[in-house]
Design a protein around this motif. Structure first.
Motif, PDB file in Angstrom:
ATOM      1  N   GLY A  71      -0.090  -6.385  -4.363  1.00 16.85           N
ATOM      2  CA  GLY A  71      -0.846  -6.739  -3.762  1.00 16.85           C
ATOM      3  C   GLY A  71      -0.601  -6.619  -1.883  1.00 16.85           C
ATOM      4  N   GLU A  72       0.328  -6.430  -1.471  1.00 12.33           N
ATOM      5  CA  GLU A  72       0.153  -6.514   0.038  1.00 12.33           C
ATOM      6  C   GLU A  72       0.577  -5.526   1.036  1.00 12.33           C
ATOM      7  N   VAL A  73       0.006  -6.141   1.639  1.00  8.46           N
ATOM      8  CA  VAL A  73      -0.722  -4.566   3.305  1.00  8.46           C
ATOM      9  C   VAL A  73       0.739  -4.914   3.631  1.00  8.46           C
ATOM     10  N   PHE A  74       1.391  -3.219   4.206  1.00  6.66           N
ATOM     11  CA  PHE A  74       2.673  -3.763   5.281  1.00  6.66           C
ATOM     12  C   PHE A  74       2.169  -2.747   6.321  1.00  6.66           C
ATOM     13  N   GLU A  75       2.594  -3.149   7.685  1.00  7.61           N
ATOM     14  CA  GLU A  75       2.363  -2.142   8.797  1.00  7.61           C
ATOM     15  C   GLU A  75       3.606  -1.686   9.275  1.00  7.61           C
ATOM     16  N   VAL A  76       3.448  -0.747   9.967  1.00  8.88           N
ATOM     17  CA  VAL A  76       4.898  -0.665  11.233  1.00  8.88           C
ATOM     18  C   VAL A  76       6.033  -0.596  10.171  1.00  8.88           C
ATOM     19  N   VAL A  77       5.837  -0.452   9.091  1.00  9.19           N
ATOM     20  CA  VAL A  77       7.782  -0.378   8.833  1.00  9.19           C
ATOM     21  C   VAL A  77       8.599   0.038   9.385  1.00  9.19           C
ATOM     22  N   GLU A  78       9.600   0.061   9.878  1.00  6.57           N
ATOM     23  CA  GLU A  78      10.921   0.595   9.788  1.00  6.57           C
ATOM     24  C   GLU A  78      11.954  -0.108   9.215  1.00  6.57           C
ATOM     25  N   LEU A  79      13.210   0.912   9.425  1.00  7.04           N
ATOM     26  CA  LEU A  79      14.089   1.372   8.895  1.00  7.04           C
ATOM     27  C   LEU A  79      14.775   1.805   8.652  1.00  7.04           C
ATOM     28  N   GLU A  80      16.197   1.371   8.966  1.00  4.68           N
ATOM     29  CA  GLU A  80      17.237   2.185   9.336  1.00  4.68           C
ATOM     30  C   GLU A  80      18.319   1.882   7.965  1.00  4.68           C
ATOM     31  N   PHE A  81      18.537   3.556   8.168  1.00  4.35           N
ATOM     32  CA  PHE A  81      19.616   3.772   7.074  1.00  4.35           C
ATOM     33  C   PHE A  81      21.424   4.273   7.878  1.00  4.35           C
ATOM     34  N   SER A  82      22.056   4.682   6.427  1.00  3.74           N
ATOM     35  CA  SER A  82      23.462   4.579   7.228  1.00  3.74           C
ATOM     36  C   SER A  82      23.986   5.326   5.600  1.00  3.74           C
ATOM     37  N   HIS A 110      -3.595  -8.273  -7.863  1.00  2.93           N
ATOM     38  CA  HIS A 110      -1.882  -8.750  -8.192  1.00  2.93           C
ATOM     39  C   HIS A 110      -2.047  -9.786  -6.698  1.00  2.93           C
ATOM     40  N   SER A 111      -2.470 -10.015  -5.615  1.00  5.05           N
ATOM     41  CA  SER A 111      -1.609 -10.220  -4.446  1.00  5.05           C
ATOM     42  C   SER A 111      -1.405 -11.931  -4.777  1.00  5.05           C
ATOM     43  N   ASP A 112      -1.684 -12.743  -5.864  1.00  6.67           N
ATOM     44  CA  ASP A 112      -1.241 -14.213  -5.479  1.00  6.67           C
ATOM     45  C   ASP A 112      -0.120 -14.013  -6.670  1.00  6.67           C
ATOM     46  N   LYS A 131      -4.915   3.096   2.851  1.00  2.00           N
ATOM     47  CA  LYS A 131      -4.447   2.177   2.110  1.00  2.00           C
ATOM     48  C   LYS A 131      -4.309   2.202   0.747  1.00  2.00           C
ATOM     49  N   ASP A 132      -4.885   3.453   0.202  1.00  2.00           N
ATOM     50  CA  ASP A 132      -4.312   3.972  -0.729  1.00  2.00           C
ATOM     51  C   ASP A 132      -3.465   4.739  -1.007  1.00  2.00           C
ATOM     52  N   THR A 133      -2.361   4.914  -1.419  1.00  2.00           N
ATOM     53  CA  THR A 133      -0.737   5.778  -1.727  1.00  2.00           C
ATOM     54  C   THR A 133      -1.772   7.131  -2.263  1.00  2.00           C
ATOM     55  N   LEU A 134      -2.632   6.802  -3.251  1.00  2.00           N
ATOM     56  CA  LEU A 134      -2.692   8.541  -3.578  1.00  2.00           C
ATOM     57  C   LEU A 134      -3.847   9.358  -2.745  1.00  2.00           C
ATOM     58  N   PHE A 135      -4.466   8.881  -2.025  1.00  2.00           N
ATOM     59  CA  PHE A 135      -4.789   9.507  -0.909  1.00  2.00           C
ATOM     60  C   PHE A 135      -3.539   9.488   0.396  1.00  2.00           C
ATOM     61  N   ASP A 136      -3.643   8.444   1.248  1.00  2.00           N
ATOM     62  CA  ASP A 136      -2.796   8.176   2.053  1.00  2.00           C
ATOM     63  C   ASP A 136      -1.340  10.052   1.962  1.00  2.00           C
TER      64      ASP A 136
END
Length: 376
Positions: free
Chosen positions: A242-253, A104-106, A298-303
């Motif tokens: 369909g895309e790989v995200f690395e080092v995701v950083e989030l700030e919450f308030s 589904h990447s495209d 890169k497979d959530t079901l395992f990771d």
């Protein structure tokens, strides 16, 4: 000659995960031709138990062709049809053996949002998850082996070992952690790039030991919706939409994501986190405890089951651990806290419960069973 590993896996799915009973209708959705042998074993076993199997072959390239051209009215009709089928079954088995995880990447963001906000929201989150007994799993094909960066033979051995864990023992060992989490108010997480606090007070805790996912090995609840404050850095790559995200950083308030960053497509990250009113809040907090799963693939079901990890989920909460947050998004983002990944600490009500991926309280020590063999 039958592969005895398939026979064992089918028995776990039918008897342990779903507890299929005579007369029940069981919907098997299988993707990828490699899953045919497991599907055949499931059909035979379900029928022998006096239940009624119904199977549907979902070919990912053909589904992509549909998504490329579909309009909102067609997606509405497609969704209504599949929701009606799901309403009429007791159990659901989803086997994903797609040959290309980037199929589904495209696709355009508009088509992906249509899929997420209509079909997945209504068929998966509103119908299948709350109203059926369900189990979803991947299948050890070439694509999965490539993600794990191992040969197919080596990955198959890994797959069957992690999926046929002694889930009854795991469930027993998770009972004290469930009791502790049910009594906990404040959670604090500390790690490189992470200082996060939230409450889980009053939110039920759910043990995952082979009932809904294979492989399994986690325990989850949800943050009180408006209680999340601080920053977090996820150190596990995530394949989503369909895309790989690395080092995701989030700030919450006050529960809401107010800043985000990543190595990758930051524009797409923001789109996902602003998909709807609930996608910038969290719907799940979970600890991963499968002793055989150590590295991300890169497979959530395992990771999400990685030993010494936790995940925090922007988006929808589950009905059995409901914090009131509803969304078409449910994105498990994972941080591994073992020393080789930078370490980290988790505290419940100011008491240290896990450090560098190992539990420290005496009643939780049976969960410290990291695989020491040659499993990757």
């Amino acid at each position: 000659m039958k592969d005895p590993r398939l026979v064992r896996l089918a028995e776990i799915i039918v008897s342990h995960s779903l507890n299929v009973q005579p007369g029940e209708r069981v919907y098997i959705n299988f993707q990828g031709i490699a899953t045919k042998d497991l599907t055949a074993e499931l059909i035979q076993l379900i029928t022998k138990k006096g239940a009624i199997p119904f199977w549907y072959f979902n070919d990912p390239p053909l589904f992509r062709d549909f998504l490329k051209e579909v309009n909102p009215e067609q997606m509405r009709s497609f969704t209504d049809l599949h929701r009606a089928i799901m309403k009429d079954v007791d159990c659901y088995i989803g086997i994903n053996g797609t040959d290309n995880v980037f199929e589904h990447s495209d696709l355009s963001p508009e088509k992906l949002m249509l899929l997420q906000n209509v079909y997945k929201k209504e068929v998966v989150f509103e119908e299948r998850v709350p109203n059926t007994r369900w189990c979803v799993l991947r299948y050890p094909n070439g694509a999965m082996a490539q993600l794990a960066q191992h040969s197919v033979e080596e990955f198959e051995e890994f797959f069957f070992r992690v999926c046929t864990l002694d889930y009854k023992e795991l469930s027993k060992n998770l009972d004290p952690l469930k009791d502790l989490m049910d009594r906990t108010d404040r959670v604090r997480i500390e790690a490189p790039g992470t200082d996060l606090q939230f409450s889980i007070k009053g939110i039920p805790t759910v043990i995952c030991a082979g009932k809904m996912n294979l492989p399994d090995g986690e325990i989850y609840t949800a943050p009180v919706r408006d209680s999340v404050n601080g920053t977090i850095r996820f150190n596990t790559p995530s394949l989503y939409k369909g895309e790989v995200f690395e080092v995701v950083e989030l700030e919450f308030s006050e529960g809401r994501i107010i800043e985000c960053d990543c190595n990758g497509n930051k524009r797409k990250l923001k789109e996902i986190l602003n998909s709807d009113g609930g996608s910038s809040y969290t719907g799940e907090f979970a600890l991963g405890v499968n002793p055989h799963i150590l590295e991300p693939m890169k497979d959530t079901l395992f990771d999400e089951k990685i030993y010494g990890s936790f995940h925090l989920t922007p988006g929808n909460s589950y009905d059995d651990a409901d914090n009131g947050n509803k969304s078409a998004v449910h994105w498990d983002l994972i941080q591994i806290q073992r020393p080789e990944y930078g370490g980290g600490r988790i505290l419940f009500d100011d008491v240290l419960i896990r450090e560098d991926g190992e539990f420290v309280l005496s009643q939780l020590l049976p969960l410290n069973k990291r695989d020491r063999g040659d499993l990757f």
